[in-house]
Scaffold this active site. Structure first.
Site, PDB file in Angstrom:
ATOM      1  N   ALA A 327       0.855  -1.171   0.000  1.00 42.23           N
ATOM      2  CA  ALA A 327       0.000   0.000   0.000  1.00 42.23           C
ATOM      3  C   ALA A 327       0.893   1.224   0.000  1.00 42.23           C
ATOM      4  O   ALA A 327       2.064   1.151   0.325  1.00 42.23           O
ATOM      5  CB  ALA A 327      -0.887   0.009   1.231  1.00 42.23           C
ATOM      6  N   ASN A 330      -0.434   7.733   0.054  1.00 38.74           N
ATOM      7  CA  ASN A 330      -0.648   9.035  -0.556  1.00 38.74           C
ATOM      8  C   ASN A 330      -1.659   9.796   0.283  1.00 38.74           C
ATOM      9  O   ASN A 330      -2.687   9.254   0.675  1.00 38.74           O
ATOM     10  CB  ASN A 330      -1.170   8.882  -1.970  1.00 38.74           C
ATOM     11  CG  ASN A 330      -0.253   8.030  -2.801  1.00 38.74           C
ATOM     12  OD1 ASN A 330       0.835   8.452  -3.158  1.00 38.74           O
ATOM     13  ND2 ASN A 330      -0.672   6.803  -3.069  1.00 38.74           N
ATOM     14  N   HIS A 362      -2.032   1.052   9.406  1.00 38.50           N
ATOM     15  CA  HIS A 362      -0.686   1.561   9.132  1.00 38.50           C
ATOM     16  C   HIS A 362      -0.732   2.781   8.209  1.00 38.50           C
ATOM     17  O   HIS A 362      -0.147   3.820   8.482  1.00 38.50           O
ATOM     18  CB  HIS A 362       0.138   0.443   8.482  1.00 38.50           C
ATOM     19  CG  HIS A 362       1.558   0.805   8.177  1.00 38.50           C
ATOM     20  ND1 HIS A 362       2.612   0.431   8.972  1.00 38.50           N
ATOM     21  CD2 HIS A 362       2.104   1.517   7.162  1.00 38.50           C
ATOM     22  CE1 HIS A 362       3.739   0.885   8.468  1.00 38.50           C
ATOM     23  NE2 HIS A 362       3.467   1.554   7.350  1.00 38.50           N
ATOM     24  N   GLU A 363      -1.455   2.634   7.133  1.00 37.12           N
ATOM     25  CA  GLU A 363      -1.482   3.722   6.150  1.00 37.12           C
ATOM     26  C   GLU A 363      -2.166   4.960   6.712  1.00 37.12           C
ATOM     27  O   GLU A 363      -1.745   6.083   6.456  1.00 37.12           O
ATOM     28  CB  GLU A 363      -2.176   3.263   4.865  1.00 37.12           C
ATOM     29  CG  GLU A 363      -1.507   2.071   4.186  1.00 37.12           C
ATOM     30  CD  GLU A 363      -0.024   2.258   3.949  1.00 37.12           C
ATOM     31  OE1 GLU A 363       0.393   3.393   3.635  1.00 37.12           O
ATOM     32  OE2 GLU A 363       0.743   1.279   4.098  1.00 37.12           O
ATOM     33  N   HIS A 366      -0.041   7.137   8.765  1.00 35.71           N
ATOM     34  CA  HIS A 366       0.832   8.007   7.963  1.00 35.71           C
ATOM     35  C   HIS A 366       0.164   9.322   7.573  1.00 35.71           C
ATOM     36  O   HIS A 366       0.836  10.264   7.182  1.00 35.71           O
ATOM     37  CB  HIS A 366       1.261   7.290   6.686  1.00 35.71           C
ATOM     38  CG  HIS A 366       2.439   6.383   6.854  1.00 35.71           C
ATOM     39  ND1 HIS A 366       3.592   6.774   7.474  1.00 35.71           N
ATOM     40  CD2 HIS A 366       2.642   5.106   6.462  1.00 35.71           C
ATOM     41  CE1 HIS A 366       4.458   5.774   7.456  1.00 35.71           C
ATOM     42  NE2 HIS A 366       3.907   4.749   6.848  1.00 35.71           N
ATOM     43  N   GLU A 385       8.514   4.912   9.106  1.00 35.48           N
ATOM     44  CA  GLU A 385       7.928   3.578   8.960  1.00 35.48           C
ATOM     45  C   GLU A 385       7.848   2.855  10.289  1.00 35.48           C
ATOM     46  O   GLU A 385       6.899   2.139  10.579  1.00 35.48           O
ATOM     47  CB  GLU A 385       8.740   2.753   7.965  1.00 35.48           C
ATOM     48  CG  GLU A 385       8.615   3.237   6.533  1.00 35.48           C
ATOM     49  CD  GLU A 385       7.171   3.378   6.093  1.00 35.48           C
ATOM     50  OE1 GLU A 385       6.288   2.672   6.636  1.00 35.48           O
ATOM     51  OE2 GLU A 385       6.907   4.220   5.215  1.00 35.48           O
TER      52      GLU A 385
END
Ligand SMILES: *[C@@H]1O[C@H](CO)[C@@H](O)[C@H](O)[C@H]1NC(C)=O
Ligand SMILES: *[C@@H]1O[C@H](CO)[C@@H](O)[C@H](O)[C@H]1NC(C)=O
Ligand SMILES: *[C@@H]1O[C@H](CO)[C@@H](O)[C@H](O)[C@H]1NC(C)=O
Ligand SMILES: *[C@@H]1O[C@H](CO)[C@@H](O)[C@H](O)[C@H]1NC(C)=O
Ligand SMILES: *[C@@H]1O[C@H](CO)[C@@H](O)[C@H](O)[C@H]1NC(C)=O
Ligand SMILES: *[C@@H]1O[C@H](CO)[C@@H](O)[C@H](O)[C@H]1NC(C)=O
Ligand SMILES: *[C@@H]1O[C@H](CO)[C@@H](O)[C@H](O)[C@H]1NC(C)=O
Length: 919
Positions: A327, A330, A362-363, A366, A385
């Site tokens: 993944a 963005n 996780h994404e 971010h 990360e």
């Protein structure tokens, strides 16, 4: 450490996030107060000998365009970018896109050179130059003297007749044409077939260095700017981008140049501002529901956790049929592999569900950390990360509170990093900036160490949000120090700076040895191969400040900072309780025996995580020759009574090494008998609790454990297992529209049934694979087909991996890897890769996971002859190169050398032990 982060313009918010990270680390490492602890990382001393990656540092190129880093004279302010992807090929059969870009740059240092990234773009010529430069406001732009492209460093260079003035802004305008290739890099093409119709998607992967392949830009993470993006597309297609959509015009807040555009015939499933996008069929069959269900709670959790509202006005998540990474975060438009986002209530397994939850978590983390606050340069990728790899568990736990998912950190992260970080070729978390320059070096940063070590280090820390003032801190450790000083009751024996430097400026971690007879506690750098040569000196001599949590005979003791203290007596001692610390533990033999006897009589006196940890420590200490191999094997004796997943999984992963080393030798027979004996009770247990395999166990991890029980039982020859599996698969072959195999068990059942079967079973799986509508189902079949024992089927399958109409390019390396796992497939895959390396290297481009491929294929190598072959492979292909697999190849050589020694030293003992214990 100097200045590590770039804090975005939202300073207050940015700092808050920093403060939270700070806390993770600080709590993890140093707080005497909190119940959990962990430690950290590593880094290099004086980097001269980075044995693994050739870094051509001594040579400093004279010309600014021969260096990989942008000069500091210009900063981008904003871009207007228009892109027009053609979803039908041009007259020459090539798919392409055209575009134009106007970037406003501010001059911060006088210069007559304008250097901007541009790669594989054909730029339109204006009066013989590649761009047009105009002044903004009062500024007048100097005329262009000359302009050219530098292929190696991926720059467009514009030489001006006079200098730009400090403080003035200019607009650089370019028009360009690029290929819309299916290379998974930059702006690229993805294709899939639905109802017999071929569909084309234009999508993008900008991280790490591919934005420059989409439009000329300042392609470094700290070069944030506003992107105004226009996408020209047909009315019957959809265009999405990171930011808010304003009609045709899409605008995105301050972000680093890794954003996204998509146009395609796709469909969406919507919450109001949270949307899931995917192929129309996937949405129609409601495969996006689950991801949508967890997105809301996870975002809610992070808002609370970061004490900051979601920084954007929308959240789109899209599943792409052709996507290389798992993944990509963005901002506001996260792209996923289908397997990481789409869930089918009937076809998907518990494992698929967990993957979706953790990847989404996780994404989404971010969106705050990584996008809002961005790393200054790729050498600090670990922070980005690692932090997300840690908080993903918190987010997932909030969305699925019954799963005890935080316990899995030990399997998913701690053990994984322990394994890599114990090699002499490991690398420090934060490399020096100069060491990470070229695109290949940047790509290499995305490896296990970066992802998991921070997570391991901060594992299980208990977090509180924490308020800080609004001062701008330039030094993270100082910042943390202040936090410690301002918190009443918090005491640490050294400054944060001193403690942290030992974990971040040297690689590796210690093994702490506790001798309960003398009370001595000592530490030593843990190296898996005790004979490996450490060519990276450390200013700290590889010693750490280690906070130790421990218990005596079941009673929790006061935390201990590796100082002298007497620990003695008849009682058993267990250190690193709940694996809060980033270190391994060894004991005197008597205490080992007391722990082993405790396991055999009352294993539940220790937590699940500690049971798993004792096994993992023992096996690794044995690998490092710190304890006897037979002592490690003895930790598995109690498993005939163990019903929990995590200790079993820990043991199986460690025994996997024994299987790999010995499955071509006479040891295997005895090993098989022993494991058969140990697994049989677990197999019977599941048979009973599932009412003869008709029900699904209720516990989340029990479902995984059932799968392990069946898989091991079948490969060890437990009575009734093979028949069970064959009958399930046969029923499915007889009625392909009705698959009787439960999704949780499919991977295991497919693999075993295909291994037991022949061409009919294989070809059936291939047909099902080709017709699979769910990505995770296709993926299970793809790995199952690698289990056949027929060499000709395996070779045919290997050929398929290089034919993108048969195996998608994104799946090629993992398919080869699966084949190499198979004892019959291993030599075939190894020959295949050696024979085709230069072709594979070209075919895969930068987007292939070559390091995974090399790791997978070299795992079993354990003879002198195989080592010679490996060295020869390296030598023969030096001219081709190994790209992102450079480090993996060095590690493979190191591991093979260690394997050879290990087998020589242990084979006889191990054979005898298994023989004795399987009676
Ligand atoms: C992009 O839009 C913002 C806000 O509308 C504007 O300030 C900026 O100048 C635009 N960028 C360019 C390159 O025109
Ligand atoms: C960018 O686009 C906006 C909106 O069309 C326009 O107002 C602005 O002048 C453009 N900026 C440049 C530098 O072309
Ligand atoms: C760019 O120019 C080169 C050389 O003329 C040509 O081979 C290539 O096909 C062009 N690329 C595109 C996308 O048109
Ligand atoms: C999503 O949530 C709804 C409402 O709680 C529930 O009915 C549905 O089963 C969930 N879907 C999935 C796939 O979990
Ligand atoms: C959260 O942020 C708000 C507003 O910035 C602030 O007033 C509050 O103290 C913060 N809460 C915590 C626990 O830090
Ligand atoms: C490391 O070891 C050397 C030689 O034994 C010693 O001189 C030096 O002080 C040690 N450094 C640290 C930080 O312990
Ligand atoms: C390991 O244990 C076995 C059996 O107890 C013994 O024969 C052997 O010598 C031991 N090896 C070492 C290195 O202690």
């Amino acid at each position: 450490m100097g200045k590590v982060y770039y804090v975005s313009k939202h300073v207050g918010l940015g700092l808050l996030v920093l403060a939270v990270t700070a806390l993770v680390t600080i709590i993890a490492l140093s707080i005497a107060y909190d119940k959990e602890r962990a430690k950290n990382q590593d880094t290099l001393g004086d980097g001269a000998a980075d044995g693994t990656t050739p870094v051509p540092t001594p040579f400093t190129p004279k010309e600014p365009w021969d260096r990989y880093r942008l000069p500091v004279s210009l900063v981008p302010v904003s871009y207007n970018v228009t892109l027009w992807p053609r979803l039908k090929p041009g007259a020459d059969g090539m798919y392409f896109f055209t575009g134009k870009s106007a970037v406003v740059v501010r001059c911060v240092k006088e210069t007559d050179l304008l250097i901007i990234h541009s790669n594989k773009l054909n730029l339109t010529s204006f009066n013989g130059h590649h761009a047009v430069l105009t002044g903004l406001g009062q500024a007048t732009a100097p005329a262009i003297q000359n302009s050219w492209l530098v292929v190696k460093t991926e720059f467009l260079v514009i030489q001006l007749r006079s200098r730009l003035s400090v403080g003035a802004s200019y607009v650089l305008y370019t028009e360009f044409k690029g290929e819309l290739a299916d290379d998974l890099e930059g702006f690229y093409r993805s294709e899939y077939t639905e109802d017999g119709v071929r569909k084309v998607v234009a999508t993008s992967q900008m991280q790490a260095t591919y934005a420059r392949k989409t439009f000329p830009c300042f392609d470094e993470p700290a070069m944030k700017a506003v992107f105004n993006v226009t996408i020209i597309h047909d009315q019957d297609t959809v265009a999405l981008s990171n930011g808010m959509e304003i009609g045709w015009f899409q605008k995105c807040k301050n972000s680093s140049p890794f954003l996204i555009f998509v146009t395609s015939q796709i469909s969406r499933e919507s919450g109001s501002v949270q949307k899931i996008w995917a192929r129309r069929k996937a949405i129609d069959s409601r495969q996006g529901d689950y991801a949508l269900n967890v997105t809301g709670p996870i975002l809610q959790f992070y808002e609370q956790y970061f004490n900051a509202t979601y920084p954007l006005s929308k959240s789109d998540q899209i599943a792409l049929p052709d996507f290389n990474a798992g993944a990509m975060e963005n901002w506001g438009l996260v792209t996923y592999r289908e397997t990481a986002l789409l869930f089918d209530p009937i076809m998907s397994s518990t494992g698929n569900k967990e993957t979706i939850t953790t990847v989404v978590s996780h994404e989404l983390a971010h969106m705050w950390f990584g996008n809002l606050v961005t790393l200054q340069w790729w050498n600090d990728l670990w922070l980005n990360e690692g932090f997300a790899s840690y908080v993903e568990y918190l987010g997932a736990d909030y969305a699925e509170p019954t799963w005890s998912i935080k316990d899995k950190i030990i399997l998913s992260d701690v053990h994984k990093v322990f394994a890599v970080d114990a090699l002499a070729s490991s690398h420090p978390l934060s490399r020096r900036e100069e060491e990470v320059n070229t695109p290949a070096q940047i790509s290499e940063m995305f490896n296990t160490i970066s992802y998991s070590k921070v997570s391991a280090v901060s594992s299980q820390s208990y977090l509180n949000t924490f308020a800080f003032g609004n001062t701008v801190y330039t030094d993270l450790w100082d910042h943390l120090q202040q936090a410690v000083e301002n918190t009443p009751g918090m005491h640490i024996p050294h400054t944060v700076h001193d403690i942290m430097n030992r974990w971040t400026l040297q690689m590796g971690f210690p093994v702490v040895t506790i001798d309960t007879r003398t009370g001595s506690i000592t530490q030593k750098h843990f190296l898996l191969d005790p004979d490996s040569v450490l060519d990276r000196p450390s200013q700290f001599n590889y010693t750490w400040f280690v906070p130790i949590k421990w218990m005596k005979t079941g009673v929790e003791q006061q935390q201990h900072w590796l100082l002298q203290e007497t620990v003695s007596g008849e009682d058993w001692v267990l250190a690193n309780t709940n694996v809060a610390g980033y270190f391994r533990v060894n004991y005197d033999l008597d205490n080992w025996h007391r722990l082993l006897s405790l396991l055999n009589t009352n294993h539940q006196a220790l937590s699940i995580i500690n049971r798993a940890q004792i096994i993992d420590d023992a096996f690794n200490l044995a690998r490092a020759k710190i304890i006897n191999t037979t002592l490690a094997l003895t930790t598995t004796k109690y498993l005939s009574k163990e019903r929990d997943y995590i200790p079993w999984e820990s043991a199986l992963r460690n025994l996997d090494y024994y299987i790999l080393m010995f499955d071509r030798t006479e040891v295997y027979g005895a090993l098989q008998l022993y494991l058969k004996k140990q697994i049989q009770p677990l197999f019977e247990h599941f048979k009973t609790i599932t009412a003869n395999w008709t029900k699904v166990p209720t516990g989340h991890t029990d479902q995984y454990n059932q799968n392990n029980a069946i898989g091991i039982a079948c490969s060890m020859g437990v009575q009734g297992c093979g028949e069970l599996i064959k009958s399930w698969y046969r029923q499915w072959m007889e009625n392909p529209h009705h698959n009787p195999i439960h999704p949780n068990l499919k991977s295991t059942v497919y693999c075993s049934a295909i291994a037991f079967g022949g061409v009919e079973e294989w070809d059936f799986a291939w047909r099902m694979f080709k017709n699979a509508t769910l990505a995770s189902e296709a993926s299970r079949l793809r790995s199952g087909m690698a289990c056949t024992k027929a060499p000709w089927l395996l070779n045919r399958y290997l050929e398929y991996t290089l034919d993108p109409t048969k195996i998608r390019k994104q799946d090629a390396t993992s398919t080869i890897h699966y084949i190499a796992r198979n004892i019959v497939g291993m030599p075939l895959a190894w020959n295949f890769v050696r024979a085709r390396w230069s072709y594979l290297f070209k075919y895969g481009g930068r987007s292939f996971s070559f390091s995974g491929l090399i790791n997978g294929i070299t795992k079993r190598l354990s003879t002198e002859f195989e080592l010679q072959e490996l060295m020869k492979f390296k030598e023969d292909n030096l001219h081709v190169g190994f790209g992102s697999a450079t480090m993996a190849l060095e590690q493979a050589i190191e591991k093979t050398t260690a394997n050879i020694k290990w087998v020589a030293e242990n084979k006889a003992h191990v054979l005898k032990w298994f023989n004795d214990e399987s009676k």
